[in-house]
Scaffold this active site. Structure first.
Site, PDB file in Angstrom:
ATOM      1  N   HIS A  29     -18.645  13.046   0.233  1.00  0.00           N
ATOM      2  CA  HIS A  29     -18.714  14.429   0.202  1.00  0.00           C
ATOM      3  C   HIS A  29     -19.125  15.046  -1.277  1.00  0.00           C
ATOM      4  O   HIS A  29     -18.610  15.589  -2.035  1.00  0.00           O
ATOM      5  CB  HIS A  29     -17.290  14.778   0.272  1.00  0.00           C
ATOM      6  CG  HIS A  29     -16.302  14.421   1.409  1.00  0.00           C
ATOM      7  ND1 HIS A  29     -15.856  13.006   1.645  1.00  0.00           N
ATOM      8  CD2 HIS A  29     -15.858  15.164   2.521  1.00  0.00           C
ATOM      9  CE1 HIS A  29     -15.394  13.165   2.780  1.00  0.00           C
ATOM     10  NE2 HIS A  29     -15.408  14.188   3.468  1.00  0.00           N
ATOM     11  N   SER A  32     -18.558  18.891  -1.912  1.00  0.00           N
ATOM     12  CA  SER A  32     -17.110  19.152  -2.274  1.00  0.00           C
ATOM     13  C   SER A  32     -17.082  18.652  -3.658  1.00  0.00           C
ATOM     14  O   SER A  32     -16.317  19.139  -4.385  1.00  0.00           O
ATOM     15  CB  SER A  32     -16.094  18.599  -1.557  1.00  0.00           C
ATOM     16  OG  SER A  32     -16.420  19.053  -0.061  1.00  0.00           O
ATOM     17  N   GLY A 115      -6.349  11.954  -0.605  1.00  0.00           N
ATOM     18  CA  GLY A 115      -7.134  11.948   0.454  1.00  0.00           C
ATOM     19  C   GLY A 115      -6.489  12.518   1.738  1.00  0.00           C
ATOM     20  O   GLY A 115      -7.240  13.106   2.687  1.00  0.00           O
ATOM     21  N   SER A 116      -5.059  12.620   1.864  1.00  0.00           N
ATOM     22  CA  SER A 116      -4.518  13.271   2.622  1.00  0.00           C
ATOM     23  C   SER A 116      -3.948  14.534   1.976  1.00  0.00           C
ATOM     24  O   SER A 116      -3.362  14.336   0.885  1.00  0.00           O
ATOM     25  CB  SER A 116      -3.158  12.601   3.112  1.00  0.00           C
ATOM     26  OG  SER A 116      -2.533  13.649   4.040  1.00  0.00           O
ATOM     27  N   LEU A 117      -4.772  15.712   2.243  1.00  0.00           N
ATOM     28  CA  LEU A 117      -4.685  16.833   1.520  1.00  0.00           C
ATOM     29  C   LEU A 117      -3.221  17.217   1.458  1.00  0.00           C
ATOM     30  O   LEU A 117      -2.144  17.216   1.999  1.00  0.00           O
ATOM     31  CB  LEU A 117      -5.487  17.978   1.935  1.00  0.00           C
ATOM     32  CG  LEU A 117      -7.204  17.762   1.881  1.00  0.00           C
ATOM     33  CD1 LEU A 117      -7.819  18.651   2.833  1.00  0.00           C
ATOM     34  CD2 LEU A 117      -7.459  17.765   0.526  1.00  0.00           C
ATOM     35  N   ARG A 309      27.038   4.405   2.636  1.00  0.00           N
ATOM     36  CA  ARG A 309      26.142   5.446   1.712  1.00  0.00           C
ATOM     37  C   ARG A 309      27.097   5.559   0.685  1.00  0.00           C
ATOM     38  O   ARG A 309      26.544   6.005  -0.298  1.00  0.00           O
ATOM     39  CB  ARG A 309      26.243   6.625   2.657  1.00  0.00           C
ATOM     40  CG  ARG A 309      27.764   7.128   3.008  1.00  0.00           C
ATOM     41  CD  ARG A 309      27.357   8.565   3.903  1.00  0.00           C
ATOM     42  NE  ARG A 309      28.631   9.001   4.463  1.00  0.00           N
ATOM     43  CZ  ARG A 309      28.913  10.070   4.434  1.00  0.00           C
ATOM     44  NH1 ARG A 309      28.481  11.089   3.790  1.00  0.00           N
ATOM     45  NH2 ARG A 309      30.346  10.563   5.141  1.00  0.00           N
ATOM     46  N   SER A 336      26.470  13.923   0.636  1.00  0.00           N
ATOM     47  CA  SER A 336      26.386  13.150   1.969  1.00  0.00           C
ATOM     48  C   SER A 336      25.782  11.801   1.551  1.00  0.00           C
ATOM     49  O   SER A 336      26.023  10.642   1.903  1.00  0.00           O
ATOM     50  CB  SER A 336      25.651  13.941   2.942  1.00  0.00           C
ATOM     51  OG  SER A 336      26.147  14.971   3.502  1.00  0.00           O
ATOM     52  N   GLU A 357      11.525  17.745   1.213  1.00  0.00           N
ATOM     53  CA  GLU A 357      11.506  16.287   1.179  1.00  0.00           C
ATOM     54  C   GLU A 357      10.127  15.846   1.022  1.00  0.00           C
ATOM     55  O   GLU A 357      10.115  14.655   0.493  1.00  0.00           O
ATOM     56  CB  GLU A 357      12.052  15.885   2.674  1.00  0.00           C
ATOM     57  CG  GLU A 357      13.307  16.232   3.164  1.00  0.00           C
ATOM     58  CD  GLU A 357      13.620  17.482   3.526  1.00  0.00           C
ATOM     59  OE1 GLU A 357      12.707  18.297   3.805  1.00  0.00           O
ATOM     60  OE2 GLU A 357      14.825  17.760   3.810  1.00  0.00           O
ATOM     61  N   HIS A 406      23.170   8.588   7.210  1.00  0.00           N
ATOM     62  CA  HIS A 406      23.257   9.397   8.470  1.00  0.00           C
ATOM     63  C   HIS A 406      22.449   8.548   9.500  1.00  0.00           C
ATOM     64  O   HIS A 406      21.924   9.529  10.440  1.00  0.00           O
ATOM     65  CB  HIS A 406      23.300  10.707   8.294  1.00  0.00           C
ATOM     66  CG  HIS A 406      24.535  11.204   7.533  1.00  0.00           C
ATOM     67  ND1 HIS A 406      24.405  10.914   6.202  1.00  0.00           N
ATOM     68  CD2 HIS A 406      25.432  12.393   7.855  1.00  0.00           C
ATOM     69  CE1 HIS A 406      25.681  11.592   5.643  1.00  0.00           C
ATOM     70  NE2 HIS A 406      25.982  12.353   6.808  1.00  0.00           N
TER      71      HIS A 406
END
Lengths: 619, 619
Positions: A29, A32, A115-117, A309, A336, A357, A406
């Site tokens: 690239h 870029s 590389g995963s934007l 848990r 939880s 998350e 859970h």
């Protein structure tokens, strides 16, 4: 050459080298990279504090390319800094080269794989948070982002988190080159559109011409001196800047320039500038949290009941007492997951990620960059929200622990949206992962003690319901082991469970015993790595295996067992009991029964398989 | 009773019923329902256009509870609308009841399952987009969101998309009740903080007291009459409003009120108001896109080479030509996935999701709510970003096709961030999913023709590289089938591959044939459902199986084959060849070799297993 001339020349060198490496590779690239070359030239010449000879120096700044595809630019910077040779730069994308298509920590100066934007900025927030609140050091985090990746929701989780924590040690340098892979971005060169959004999230914003090195220098200075909030520099740039054939031209993404020699000539030819990047100064050392002696894991009385848990939370507190490097993060469900025990005991080492998350996992990835030992928890079902971050964390060779509570239908009335039923499959498939599914609170504590020193991505699946305490507090449960909870030489069938299903298997074995059928019961608390020897022996000795899991049938406990027997001749028949319906609401007991994974179903399957074997043996 | 009195009374009734149903269940989220009761009372009494007797009426409005845990409120509304009885309402969370802990489309009035926060709004954007640009009908989409879920990045993907498309048929009603599960949200009651952010994304915002029914009515009217942009109503509310014991009290999340009778008394007692919700009027019908005759799938000449990803794009165009209901969405990589062919041929039925994979899948989920047939594509690796949305789409009983290109190490130089190596495991574990991995372009086209009419979540994995055309254009490839590409009665070993590895298996079989080893080769293009008969026969007849997959070892093709043989006695040995390293860069051939899944490694494994079998047979 004055500073400004140097910066301009360095920018051109970085462009030339981006062209050269991608042309040598035949892919990559360059365009870029060329858009951001001036931004990075001024950064490395004037603002970055980094010792390339000592990448582990805790005082070093951090430079994270959220737009990882601009790797030619990053590697050109490494050459300019004298960290790699020209020859090595030209190994870009070759098999075996450290200079991969997108940066990974195979290189000592790369903190995390990108590389995963949309991942570099959230992780940068994690590193910056560590700098401010854990390490308590003065290092800065510089994050180069693209404009296309602004569409990723994870970017806005990051903007929100950094604004909330007032991380003025973080600067996002947004390379607004207008063009994505297939066409114009949503906002093109509308810098105001980005400034409005990012500003609304509590950041200071600066809009500049990203090819005006004076403006770049001023902006970087302003960012470094802005107090109380992070800064985003919105730089209007041209993709492929400097080479007319590709400058601001759609369709020139992700490929070498058409004519390498012409492009280099147009850029003024090869250069061999060497930049002595400033090293960190001073004798700051990372903050050391006080600890309270030897590790003393929680203990639960056998015969009682407790949820795994809860044991997770208790063990986490104990680890935090004994070790200064343990940090916990939770996705706003700490009562939880029982992260809240840690939050109360060690508030300075607890981070509330709220219901975000991707940011939850990014904090963990960012913290471990700096050597902290993060435990990140939410409902196991919701870790699916961050699956791409977990996948990339494995590419980053990150060391972190993810706790998912859970699990499965046994949570009861809340219904399928809250039930993790794909998590074992997802986490087993992560490269180098460890997958633990404890069946007992003392075992949970023991496994936490093991996990804290283990490399890679570690997933601990915990159960909502209180289950009987089976094991004594002092028993050892090595990762990669299993436990024969019940068994004799005369067993006619083996039942393999973990978590809630182990207890159903034990109930089934009791019922079967009353009918004269001897069943061995194996607690497969470590799904990956797996205790092949114990399973193979059980197969040989009992002639039939039934696996039971509170999970969909694919990729979970049953498949892990099948894999052990794959190449065996005379492998026993193996029946997988798993959740084959879409559950609704109901009590835990109703759910287990409806899914066919309760003790009655296990016993029924055992009668069938144990019987068949006897029949087969007598004919 | 005037309107205002009615609204207030109805609000109290919805509160009382939320208390009653959750108390009857012994669990649930009454306080999260009570905060939004006045908002929903005014909505259903005055603004909603919905025929509860004809939930499939295309003119109906759509009401989506992004905060799915407020299900007691939703079900109380159904009771008030006369859609369910009081008795049924009190079955909330019972085993077998339609009234699950979080809403699912088991109920005819629920469009999509919610309960994983941050999903209802993105899907609402999908439905609203369908209303404006596909159906071209006047229905409105009302989305009730929580404040805690504003932390989810997916919400901002949704705000951005809706703002970009100017979806003034969409209203987000944000129930700002200040309290999350464990404590205060990031912004508490700071409505301005939300308004600044959402406004910056191009929305109209209105700030109100969410318990002032007059203000609620005005805001809903203003939202409906606002043109050119979506509206967010930011309503300051009190969690547990109306019952002092829980009102605005932390720690009252997700549990029945402590004293049901006292709470009902405090709320003024039970009520039995029935609201005749206004039905849609007029004789609008959904837009019908022109089509061009019978389905004519693309054809590729045998002996040539083509990538299956290209066949995906070509087949998609053909489906679009023949069928008015086919819609495509892409994550800004259409020239890689080949969605761009469809974008050019059918621009009115193509949606650019930009690099926002959660929104990509949400468009698909939203479109299928209205009966459209969506095909959503990006790199298979990046579908991991939307895994929680896919999981929930299965709970929604959604019918959609997800295409993931650039599978595995065979993509070559780009490196591991771009390689899908966990996708087969992730998608196989989704309930009711179909997992296809075509090996040939004509087969890809045939499978697309099958997939378009199939229910559930369908995943099609395509390959970056051009591979030989093996099959004629007119051959049938049923889902759930496989193809013996090479084989005789004398085969000594079976090689099972799909996609890129099928071609490696064929090369291996040729090499083995020269050495006198006969290898059967099976093209396992349908991983789920799987062709057990063909595999079982191969196991019996050849005595050994080698599976080869461009995927990590867990949960993919190999495990799918193992599952077929699980209960077999005298199962053949099965060796799984899969990617067991973390790849770097390199050519496709180098990558396949390094991962141990190229023809040489397959042949080596075959020599070993075929040899052992012969040895075993002769002893």
């Amino acid at each position: 050459m004055n500073d400004h001339e140097l910066w301009r020349e360095l920018g051109q060198q970085l462009r030339v080298d981006s062209v050269r490496s991608s042309s040598a590779a035949g892919s990559g690239h360059p365009t870029s990279s060329m858009s951001a070359a001036d931004l990075m030239a001024v950064l490395m010449a004037e603002h970055l504090r980094y010792d390339f000879d000592r990448p582990d120096d805790p005082r070093n700044d951090h430079l994270i390319f959220s737009k990882g595809h601009a790797s030619p630019l990053l590697y050109a910077m490494y050459r300019a800094a004298g960290a790699i040779s020209d020859d090595e730069m030209l190994t870009f994308r070759d098999f075996g080269s450290r200079l991969e298509g997108h940066p990974t920590p195979v290189l000592p100066w790369v903190d995390v794989a990108t590389g995963s934007l949309g991942q570099g900025l959230p992780i940068s927030v994690g590193v910056a948070y560590a700098g401010r609140y854990l390490d308590r050091l003065g290092y800065r985090v510089w994050c180069l982002t693209g404009d296309s990746e602004m569409a990723e929701g994870s970017m806005w989780e990051a903007f929100e988190a950094a604004g909330h924590h007032g991380l003025d040690n973080l600067t996002a340098i947004v390379d607004v080159n207008r063009l994505g892979q297939t066409g114009e971005t949503m906002h093109g060169w509308d810098l105001d559109a980005y400034a409005r959004r990012i500003g609304a999230f509590g950041w200071h914003t600066i809009e500049i011409d990203g090819h005006d090195v004076t403006a770049v220098d001023s902006a970087l200075s302003e960012a470094a001196s802005t107090e109380g909030r992070p800064t985003a520099i919105l730089a209007r740039t041209e993709k492929g800047h400097g080479v007319a054939a590709v400058a601001n031209v759609n369709g020139a993404h992700g490929k070498p320039v058409p004519d390498e020699e012409a492009a280099i000539a147009e850029l003024g030819g090869r250069r061999d500038l060497r930049i002595a990047v400033a090293k960190p100064t001073g004798d700051e050392r990372p903050h050391d949290f006080p600890t309270a002696g030897e590790l003393s894991l929680p203990a639960y009385e056998t015969g009682g009941k407790e949820a795994t848990r809860k044991a997770y939370g208790d063990a986490l507190v104990a680890l935090g007492n004994a070790r200064a490097d343990v940090v916990a993060i939770d996705g706003e469900v700490g009562n939880s997951t029982h992260s809240e025990e840690f939050a109360k005991a060690h508030p300075d080492r607890f981070v509330q990620a709220y219901i975000a998350e991707q940011m939850l996992v990014s904090y963990a990835v960012g913290f471990q960059v700096r050597g902290w030992r993060p435990f990140a928890a939410t409902f196991a079902a919701f870790l699916a929200r961050a699956y791409d971050f977990v996948r990339m964390a494995a590419v980053s060779r990150a060391n972190l622990i993810l706790a998912g509570s859970h699990a499965g239908v046994s949570i009861g009335e809340d219904g399928p949206s809250q039930m993790a039923l794909e998590d074992l499959a997802a986490f087993r498939a992560v490269h180098g992962s460890t997958v633990l599914y404890p069946s007992d609170p003392n075992q949970t504590a023991a496994l936490m003690g093991e996990a804290v020193d283990r490399d890679g991505i570690i997933f601990i699946r915990t159960t909502r319901e209180k289950t009987p305490v089976l094991y004594a507090p002092d028993e050892a449960f090595p990762i990669g082991g299993s436990r024969v909870v019940r068994g004799t030489d005369a067993d006619q069938v083996t039942l393999v469970g973990a978590g809630i299903t182990l207890h159903e298997a034990l109930k089934a074995a009791e019922a079967l015993a009353e009918e004269g059928i001897a069943a061995r019961v194996i607690d497969l608390y470590s799904l990956k790595p797996i205790d092949a020897d114990t399973l193979l022996a059980a197969g040989r000795e009992t002639g039939a295996i039934i696996t039971v899991e509170d999970h969909f049938p694919e990729g979970g406990l049953g498949d892990a067992v099948l894999d052990v027997f794959a190449e065996e001749r005379d492998a026993p028949p193996i029946r997988k009991l798993a959740v084959r319906i879409m559950p609704g609401s109901g009590t835990p007991a109703e759910q287990l029964a409806a899914a066919g994974i309760d003790s009655a179903h296990i016993a029924a399957a055992a009668r069938e398989l144990a019987g068949t074997r006897t029949a087969a043996a007598t004919t």
